[in-house]
Design a protein around this motif. Structure first.
Motif, PDB file in Angstrom:
ATOM      1  N   ALA A  45      38.101  -4.706  55.179  1.00  0.00           N
ATOM      2  CA  ALA A  45      37.610  -5.656  54.361  1.00  0.00           C
ATOM      3  C   ALA A  45      36.312  -5.180  53.840  1.00  0.00           C
ATOM      4  CB  ALA A  45      37.080  -6.780  55.664  1.00  0.00           C
ATOM      5  N   GLN A  46      36.311  -5.249  52.500  1.00  0.00           N
ATOM      6  CA  GLN A  46      35.139  -4.680  51.636  1.00  0.00           C
ATOM      7  C   GLN A  46      34.179  -5.452  51.347  1.00  0.00           C
ATOM      8  OE1 GLN A  46      36.112  -1.831  48.727  1.00  0.00           O
ATOM      9  NE2 GLN A  46      38.262  -1.493  49.197  1.00  0.00           N
ATOM     10  N   PHE A  47      32.764  -4.812  51.420  1.00  0.00           N
ATOM     11  CA  PHE A  47      31.866  -5.775  51.230  1.00  0.00           C
ATOM     12  C   PHE A  47      30.780  -4.956  50.209  1.00  0.00           C
ATOM     13  CE2 PHE A  47      30.568  -3.428  54.724  1.00  0.00           C
ATOM     14  CZ  PHE A  47      29.512  -2.912  54.738  1.00  0.00           C
ATOM     15  N   SER A  48      29.592  -5.525  49.782  1.00  0.00           N
ATOM     16  CA  SER A  48      28.665  -4.872  49.014  1.00  0.00           C
ATOM     17  C   SER A  48      27.466  -5.740  49.339  1.00  0.00           C
ATOM     18  CB  SER A  48      28.947  -5.213  47.458  1.00  0.00           C
ATOM     19  OG  SER A  48      27.971  -4.777  46.678  1.00  0.00           O
ATOM     20  N   TRP A  49      26.369  -4.669  49.438  1.00  0.00           N
ATOM     21  CA  TRP A  49      24.858  -5.311  49.920  1.00  0.00           C
ATOM     22  C   TRP A  49      24.235  -4.845  48.839  1.00  0.00           C
ATOM     23  CZ3 TRP A  49      20.782  -2.167  52.597  1.00  0.00           C
ATOM     24  CH2 TRP A  49      19.845  -2.879  52.956  1.00  0.00           C
ATOM     25  N   ASP A  50      23.499  -5.969  48.178  1.00  0.00           N
ATOM     26  CA  ASP A  50      22.625  -5.993  47.224  1.00  0.00           C
ATOM     27  C   ASP A  50      21.124  -5.523  47.294  1.00  0.00           C
ATOM     28  OD1 ASP A  50      21.650  -8.166  48.581  1.00  0.00           O
ATOM     29  OD2 ASP A  50      21.984  -9.638  46.852  1.00  0.00           O
ATOM     30  N   GLY A  51      20.884  -5.104  48.470  1.00  0.00           N
ATOM     31  CA  GLY A  51      19.531  -4.476  48.956  1.00  0.00           C
ATOM     32  C   GLY A  51      18.593  -5.593  49.216  1.00  0.00           C
ATOM     33  N   LYS A  52      19.013  -7.030  49.520  1.00  0.00           N
ATOM     34  CA  LYS A  52      18.061  -7.839  49.755  1.00  0.00           C
ATOM     35  C   LYS A  52      18.288  -8.519  51.213  1.00  0.00           C
ATOM     36  CE  LYS A  52      18.061  -9.533  45.069  1.00  0.00           C
ATOM     37  NZ  LYS A  52      18.377 -10.745  43.996  1.00  0.00           N
ATOM     38  N   ASP A  53      17.378  -8.872  51.653  1.00  0.00           N
ATOM     39  CA  ASP A  53      17.403  -9.738  53.122  1.00  0.00           C
ATOM     40  C   ASP A  53      17.908 -10.929  53.066  1.00  0.00           C
ATOM     41  OD1 ASP A  53      15.156 -11.583  52.248  1.00  0.00           O
ATOM     42  OD2 ASP A  53      13.455 -10.215  53.191  1.00  0.00           O
ATOM     43  N   ASP A  54      17.923 -11.600  54.107  1.00  0.00           N
ATOM     44  CA  ASP A  54      18.591 -12.940  54.505  1.00  0.00           C
ATOM     45  C   ASP A  54      17.739 -13.967  53.695  1.00  0.00           C
ATOM     46  OD1 ASP A  54      20.623 -12.222  55.837  1.00  0.00           O
ATOM     47  OD2 ASP A  54      19.815 -12.456  57.758  1.00  0.00           O
TER      48      ASP A  54
ATOM     49  N   VAL B   7      35.000   6.949  47.518  1.00  0.00           N
ATOM     50  CA  VAL B   7      35.973   7.032  48.616  1.00  0.00           C
ATOM     51  C   VAL B   7      35.190   6.256  49.940  1.00  0.00           C
ATOM     52  CG1 VAL B   7      36.938   9.267  48.217  1.00  0.00           C
ATOM     53  CG2 VAL B   7      34.752   9.308  49.614  1.00  0.00           C
ATOM     54  N   LEU B   8      35.969   5.775  50.793  1.00  0.00           N
ATOM     55  CA  LEU B   8      35.480   5.106  51.708  1.00  0.00           C
ATOM     56  C   LEU B   8      35.490   6.138  52.959  1.00  0.00           C
ATOM     57  CD1 LEU B   8      36.768   1.601  51.682  1.00  0.00           C
ATOM     58  CD2 LEU B   8      34.528   2.048  51.582  1.00  0.00           C
ATOM     59  N   VAL B   9      34.390   6.440  53.778  1.00  0.00           N
ATOM     60  CA  VAL B   9      34.364   7.421  54.945  1.00  0.00           C
ATOM     61  C   VAL B   9      33.749   6.784  55.960  1.00  0.00           C
ATOM     62  CG1 VAL B   9      34.415   9.380  53.342  1.00  0.00           C
ATOM     63  CG2 VAL B   9      32.272   8.313  54.031  1.00  0.00           C
ATOM     64  N   PRO B  10      33.915   7.082  57.088  1.00  0.00           N
ATOM     65  CA  PRO B  10      33.270   6.638  58.400  1.00  0.00           C
ATOM     66  C   PRO B  10      31.701   6.728  58.242  1.00  0.00           C
ATOM     67  CG  PRO B  10      35.111   7.847  59.198  1.00  0.00           C
ATOM     68  CD  PRO B  10      34.992   8.137  57.562  1.00  0.00           C
ATOM     69  N   ALA B  11      30.949   5.607  58.574  1.00  0.00           N
ATOM     70  CA  ALA B  11      29.622   5.645  58.534  1.00  0.00           C
ATOM     71  C   ALA B  11      29.101   4.472  59.500  1.00  0.00           C
ATOM     72  CB  ALA B  11      28.960   5.480  57.445  1.00  0.00           C
ATOM     73  N   ASP B  12      27.881   4.503  59.956  1.00  0.00           N
ATOM     74  CA  ASP B  12      27.123   3.545  60.921  1.00  0.00           C
ATOM     75  C   ASP B  12      25.864   3.236  60.008  1.00  0.00           C
ATOM     76  OD1 ASP B  12      25.992   5.520  61.805  1.00  0.00           O
ATOM     77  OD2 ASP B  12      26.429   5.494  63.721  1.00  0.00           O
ATOM     78  N   SER B  13      25.616   3.786  58.987  1.00  0.00           N
ATOM     79  CA  SER B  13      24.174   3.565  58.279  1.00  0.00           C
ATOM     80  C   SER B  13      24.317   3.597  56.992  1.00  0.00           C
ATOM     81  CB  SER B  13      23.377   4.718  58.652  1.00  0.00           C
ATOM     82  OG  SER B  13      23.644   5.886  58.326  1.00  0.00           O
ATOM     83  N   ILE B  14      23.514   2.942  56.373  1.00  0.00           N
ATOM     84  CA  ILE B  14      23.443   2.749  54.730  1.00  0.00           C
ATOM     85  C   ILE B  14      22.102   3.440  54.320  1.00  0.00           C
ATOM     86  CG2 ILE B  14      23.151   1.050  52.654  1.00  0.00           C
ATOM     87  CD1 ILE B  14      24.999  -0.905  54.480  1.00  0.00           C
TER      88      ILE B  14
ATOM     89  N   GLY C 106      28.102  -0.356  48.772  1.00  0.00           N
ATOM     90  CA  GLY C 106      29.522  -0.671  49.239  1.00  0.00           C
ATOM     91  C   GLY C 106      29.934  -0.260  50.265  1.00  0.00           C
ATOM     92  N   GLY C 107      30.691  -1.061  51.075  1.00  0.00           N
ATOM     93  CA  GLY C 107      31.321  -0.419  52.424  1.00  0.00           C
ATOM     94  C   GLY C 107      32.313  -1.329  52.742  1.00  0.00           C
ATOM     95  N   ALA C 108      32.864  -1.032  54.215  1.00  0.00           N
ATOM     96  CA  ALA C 108      34.269  -1.890  54.424  1.00  0.00           C
ATOM     97  C   ALA C 108      34.339  -1.807  56.005  1.00  0.00           C
ATOM     98  CB  ALA C 108      35.380  -1.120  53.863  1.00  0.00           C
TER      99      ALA C 108
END
Length: 223
Positions: free
Chosen positions: A152-161, A101-108, A116-118
């Motif tokens: 708008a969904q996104f995914s972070w692979d755990g890497k920096d810029d 599920v997608l739930v409100p959050a401001d941290s990962i 994943g997030g949105a």
């Protein structure tokens, strides 16, 4: 010599009736009995309470008792219905266990695998998600491009810029859209591991991995 007020008997009954009428639903059975007993004790022995008035007050007492019994029954029924609805909602939500599920959050919470997030887009525009470490330093900026209103969904692979893996830990995230950079609400994807009831203030909640307990009503999307 003692002087007796002959008007006491005639006025006491009407005064008691008026008092009972004024108190209405706030008057308990004990209050009514106390009032009636006081009335009988203070009535003029030469002009006692009229039988019709006494019967009328007893009828008021009976009506009061019936009304309070009805209120108690209704309250008990409402409590039982509420409890049944709560149980039904928890049981009905049990099907969410194991679902993402997608739930409100401001941290990962990053633990070595992609997260994943949105972002909730209000007006179409270029959307960016910024991820920062505990010191407030920007670790990664995800440019999602132009997105239409919605999630708008996104995914972070755990890497920096620079493409380097970051350390496991908790990172903050924020999202913005458009040239003005208006802030957007962010959500985190997580798997439901349990369902419960947190009392009248919380209601039914789901336990989401990486987030914790979240009210059922806060779920933005079920994947």
């Amino acid at each position: 010599m003692t002087t007796v007020n002959n008007t006491t008997g005639s006025t006491t009954g009407s005064a008691a009736s008026a008092t009972a009428a004024a108190l209405g639903s706030t008057m308990s059975q004990a209050d009514f009995l106390k009032l009636l007993t006081t009335q009988l004790q203070t009535q003029d022995p030469t002009n006692p309470l009229d039988n019709s008035q006494f019967v009328s007050q007893l009828a008021q007492f009976s009506q009061l008792a019936s009304t309070q019994d009805l209120n108690t029954s209704v309250n008990n029924l409402a409590s039982q219905i509420t409890s049944a609805l709560q149980t039904s909602q928890v049981l009905g939500s049990a099907g969410l266990v194991g679902r993402q599920v997608l739930v409100p959050a401001d941290s990962i919470g990053y633990a070595g695998s992609a997260v994943g997030g949105a972002a909730s887009v209000v007006d179409a525009g270029d959307v960016r998600v910024v991820i920062k470490d505990g010191t407030g330093k920007t670790v990664r900026t995800l440019d999602l491009g132009v997105q239409q209103p919605g999630l708008a969904q996104f995914s972070w692979d755990g890497k920096d810029d620079d493409g380097n893996p970051v350390a496991a830990g908790t990172y903050s995230m924020s999202a913005s859209a458009g040239d003005g950079g208006s802030a957007l609400s962010t959500y985190l994807a997580g798997t439901v591991s349990g369902v419960g009831y947190g009392g009248s203030d919380v209601g039914t909640y789901v336990q989401v991995a990486g987030v914790g307990g979240v009210p059922l009503s806060a779920i933005a999307q079920i994947n």
